[in-house]
Design an enzyme around this catalytic site. Structure first.
Site, short mmCIF file in Angstrom:
data_model
loop_
_atom_site.label_atom_id
_atom_site.label_comp_id
_atom_site.label_asym_id
_atom_site.label_seq_id
_atom_site.Cartn_x
_atom_site.Cartn_y
_atom_site.Cartn_z
N SER A 266 0.81 -1.22 0.00
CA SER A 266 0.00 0.00 0.00
C SER A 266 0.84 1.27 0.00
O SER A 266 0.32 2.35 0.29
CB SER A 266 -0.94 0.02 1.21
OG SER A 266 -1.78 -1.10 1.19
N ARG A 520 5.01 11.19 -5.66
CA ARG A 520 5.85 12.29 -5.21
C ARG A 520 5.04 13.43 -4.58
O ARG A 520 5.54 14.16 -3.73
CB ARG A 520 6.65 12.83 -6.40
CG ARG A 520 7.54 11.77 -6.99
CD ARG A 520 8.08 12.18 -8.33
NE ARG A 520 8.97 13.31 -8.21
CZ ARG A 520 9.79 13.71 -9.19
NH1 ARG A 520 9.81 13.04 -10.33
NH2 ARG A 520 10.57 14.74 -9.01
N GLU A 521 3.78 13.57 -5.01
CA GLU A 521 2.94 14.65 -4.48
C GLU A 521 2.60 14.41 -3.01
O GLU A 521 2.13 15.31 -2.32
CB GLU A 521 1.66 14.80 -5.30
CG GLU A 521 1.87 14.89 -6.81
CD GLU A 521 2.75 16.07 -7.25
OE1 GLU A 521 2.85 17.05 -6.48
OE2 GLU A 521 3.36 15.98 -8.34
N ASN A 522 2.83 13.19 -2.52
CA ASN A 522 2.48 12.89 -1.12
C ASN A 522 3.30 13.70 -0.12
O ASN A 522 2.96 13.77 1.06
CB ASN A 522 2.64 11.39 -0.86
CG ASN A 522 1.67 10.56 -1.69
OD1 ASN A 522 0.64 11.08 -2.13
ND2 ASN A 522 1.98 9.30 -1.91
P1 GTP Z 1 5.09 -4.28 1.29
O1 GTP Z 1 6.51 -4.38 0.85
O2 GTP Z 1 4.23 -5.39 0.78
O3 GTP Z 1 4.93 -4.13 2.76
O4 GTP Z 1 4.44 -3.00 0.54
P2 GTP Z 1 4.63 -1.41 0.58
O5 GTP Z 1 3.69 -0.81 1.54
O6 GTP Z 1 6.06 -1.05 0.72
O7 GTP Z 1 4.10 -1.01 -0.86
P3 GTP Z 1 4.81 -0.31 -2.10
O8 GTP Z 1 5.33 1.06 -1.80
O9 GTP Z 1 5.78 -1.25 -2.68
O10 GTP Z 1 3.58 -0.09 -3.09
C1 GTP Z 1 2.71 -1.08 -3.50
C2 GTP Z 1 1.92 -0.62 -4.71
O11 GTP Z 1 1.22 0.60 -4.44
C3 GTP Z 1 2.81 -0.36 -5.92
O12 GTP Z 1 2.24 -1.00 -7.04
C4 GTP Z 1 2.80 1.14 -6.06
O13 GTP Z 1 2.96 1.54 -7.39
C5 GTP Z 1 1.44 1.55 -5.48
N1 GTP Z 1 1.48 2.92 -4.88
C6 GTP Z 1 2.39 3.36 -3.97
N2 GTP Z 1 2.18 4.68 -3.65
C7 GTP Z 1 1.10 5.07 -4.37
C8 GTP Z 1 0.36 6.32 -4.47
O14 GTP Z 1 0.68 7.33 -3.83
N3 GTP Z 1 -0.72 6.32 -5.31
C9 GTP Z 1 -1.08 5.22 -6.03
N4 GTP Z 1 -2.15 5.32 -6.82
N5 GTP Z 1 -0.42 4.03 -5.96
C10 GTP Z 1 0.65 3.95 -5.15
#
Ligand code: GTP
Ligand code: SPV
Ligand code: MN
Length: 612
Positions: A266, A520-522
């Site tokens: 997520s 990046r906007e986050n």
């Molecule tokens: P784990 O390693 O499983 O614990 O996951 P994580 O929380 O580190 O997730 P990660 O950052 O790898 O993102 C998982 C998915 O979410 C990816 O496919 C990203 O592209 C998508 N994602 C991450 N940030 C955003 C965002 O701000 N907006 C959207 N729409 N998608 C996002």
């Protein structure tokens, strides 16, 4: 029987308790060879994997691996926390008696490493010399060479981490046996896999997988489940599925540290590797400390809440990682990084990899491309649009390869925490950001963190899959005790961290587009949060926290339709009132939930009722 002493002597492993442990398990799993591993073995093991076919080349200093097709993710149903006291049973930890599980796993593992090498990996899940280092040492025994190479990226390894232990027996005993992957009945009623943490004996026994969190035992089995149990048992720390970043405002010289949890897949890795938006110029800098695990403790002399990342690498989701969404993540896998890609699409002729979202369209020339199972794309039936890469395909790279790694990521001290944030994939109700000053209300917010159920069986429309603090799959003991421990630890903190809930995933109900561009906007809502902490903005009070007014949020260079902006900066009171009922049911499941949490729940409910 293999000569264990000879192997251990050759490696310089002198810790007697570790030697006894290796002998004990070698007698059970019966490997043909024993090898003690340190960082210096990386190149040799890579070479061996290339020769055996376990790895394939993916360009200079990049490697490709494929896992067994039914072994591509963590298995929550097969994961168990066992202890000697039934009071440790929680709603999510699948508690079982320690004696039962130890016996079962010993039998499952017996003789299973015949013909194989037992790799002995002493590791440390913390920077050396850290306040919590005494709970960070472990020794993983594994019969998988790729697992060794992953662990060498995800943790600090070498005999020095156990030889010098002040207390020789004080390390986590982590045994991994792969098993016969093609005959384990993965996902069937006859599933033979078991992933067990015997938490009060500091022992981890995982059987039946060679993938990710099921097999890299330092990572979530020790870094989260065992760490959480030890932190509670000693009342000293928290081990959480949190990312950890630093934000510097170069204009004012101010520096902040934010930690927080979003459920698996997520956005933690993406946030931790965030580059400021182009439109913001170079005023701000985001420093990476960690993307998946943080250990938090209170510094006794300053009263500050401190945090550190116990890991040494990143096991990141590949999907949608590209030059636009996350150049930092992409460059952490550049040629020469010795990155390992797992279950992405691969082209052996070009020695290239690809995944969904890597480029807008897949490679036009299908020649040579294989999907994650190794099947040629060119041979696909017409209409077969299944993904080329597995949705949970990953890249494994060390922190030193992360372009925005903080200068001090490896230092013992850790960093002071200014804010704790929670977020999940929620398509409505949750605004872009809402801040919470009150500690009990912040902990309550974490306990009621939820994300959309991803398939029908898991939830009712509009109802969330609750994932307390994003820790549901890693919960080690009872949730009520967990909440109590949070409150008690935070009560010792002098300068309290600000809590906040964020949501990057709100959707337009009409056409389903994400109303916030994310990635990046986050940084923008996080900068607002830091200004709120410093008293530079006041926000707008709502029953569920403080949200930014439109003019407080720095939207410079961001072209957002007014309707979308209105949506992410408003509170849908009737939807929230409905949610409060679901929350009540959720919290009721937990034994010994502190009264402060119930008070926070009632307070928010009453404030919502007063709004209408
Ligand atoms: P784990 O390693 O499983 O614990 O996951 P994580 O929380 O580190 O997730 P990660 O950052 O790898 O993102 C998982 C998915 O979410 C990816 O496919 C990203 O592209 C998508 N994602 C991450 N940030 C955003 C965002 O701000 N907006 C959207 N729409 N998608 C996002
Ligand atoms: C997660 O699933 O939250 C991960 C990947 O971070 S794994 O190491 O497989 O748990
Ligand atoms: Mn994770």
């Amino acid at each position: 029987m293999v000569d264990v002493d000879a192997a251990l002597d050759a490696s310089g492993l002198t810790n007697e308790a570790v030697r006894e442990y290796v002998k004990h398990w070698a007698q059970i799993t019966q490997p043909d060879r024993i090898e003690v591993i340190g960082a210096e073995d990386d190149d040799r093991l890579i070479q061996e994997c290339l020769e055996s076919g376990e790895f394939q080349p993916a360009g200079e200093g990049r490697y490709y691996s494929r896992s067994y097709s039914k072994d591509t993710a963590r298995s929550e149903e097969r994961t168990i926390v066992a202890t000697n006291d039934e009071k440790d049973k929680g709603v999510y930890n699948n508690w079982r008696p320690a004696s039962e599980m130890k016996e079962k796993l010993t039998e499952l593992m017996r003789g299973q490493s015949k013909g194989k090498t037992m790799y002995v990996l002493p590791y440390l899940m913390s920077p050396k010399g850290n306040e919590l280092a005494q709970w960070a040492a472990g020794v993983e025994l594994t019969d998988s060479r790729p697992v060794v190479l992953h662990m060498m990226r995800m943790s600090r390894v070498g005999v020095e981490h156990v030889n010098d232990l002040p207390e020789q027996g004080n390390f986590v005993r982590a045994v991994h046996v792969t098993g016969d992957l093609e005959n384990l009945g993965q996902g069937t009623p006859d599933d033979k896999r078991y992933f067990v943490t015997v938490a009060d004996e500091r022992m981890i026994l995982h059987f039946g997988s060679s993938y990710g969190g099921n097999a890299l035992l330092g990572k979530i089995a020790h870094g989260l489940r065992q760490g959480a149990y030890d932190g509670w048992d000693t009342r000293k720390f928290l081990a959480e599925q949190y990312m950890l970043i630093g934000i510097t405002d170069k204009e004012t010289g101010k520096r902040y540290h934010i930690t927080g949890g979003f459920p698996s897949a997520s956005g933690k890795t993406n946030l931790a590797m965030m580059l400021p938006p182009d439109a913001m110029g170079d005023r701000y800098q985001v420093d990476f400390y960690g993307d998946d695990i943080a250990w938090l403790w209170v510094d006794e002399s300053t009263g500050k809440l401190m945090g550190m990342n116990p890991e040494f690498g990143v096991f990141g989701v590949a999907k949608d990682t590209n030059e636009k969404t996350n150049p930092t993540a992409l460059h952490s896998t550049d040629p020469g990084t010795k990155v390992i890609f797992t279950n992405v699409a691969y082209n052996p002729k070009l020695e290239e990899v690809w995944w969904e979202g890597r480029t807008p369209e897949p490679p036009a020339d299908l020649e040579g491309w294989l999907d994650w199972k190794g099947h040629p794309i060119a041979d696909r039936e017409p209409g077969d649009d299944s993904p080329w890469a597995h949705p949970n395909s990953r890249f494994t790279t060390t922190l030193a390869n992360v372009p925005n790694a903080a200068d001090d990521f490896d230092e013992a001290a850790g960093v002071p925490i200014d804010a704790i944030i929670f977020g999940g994939r929620t398509r409505d109700r949750e605004p872009l950001i809402r801040a919470i000053h009150d500690v009990a209300e912040g902990v309550y917010d974490g306990l009621t963190l939820g994300a959309e159920a991803t398939f029908a069986a898991e939830g009712v429309e509009g109802q969330l899959r609750y994932d307390p603090m994003s820790n549901r799959p890693f919960m080690a003991y009872g949730e009520g005790d967990y909440a109590r421990h949070y409150l008690d630890l935070l009560a010792q903190v002098k300068d309290k961290p600000l809590f906040a809930h964020v949501n990057w995933f709100q959707k337009d109900p009409e056409d389903g587009h994400y109303v916030w561009p994310g990635f990046r906007e986050n940084l923008r809502p996080l900068l607002w949060l830091m200004r709120l902490k410093d008293g530079e903005v006041t926000g707008r009070s709502t029953p569920v926290g403080i949200i930014p007014t439109e003019d407080e949020l720095d939207l410079e260079g961001l072209d957002l339709p007014q309707a979308d902006l209105d949506r992410i900066l408003s509170i849908d009171v009737p939807r929230w009132q409905q949610e409060m009922g679901f929350r009540e049911e959720h919290l009721k499941q937990f034994d010994r939930l502190p009264e402060e949490i119930w008070e926070a729940h009632r307070r928010v409910s009453a404030d919502l009722d007063n709004e209408v």
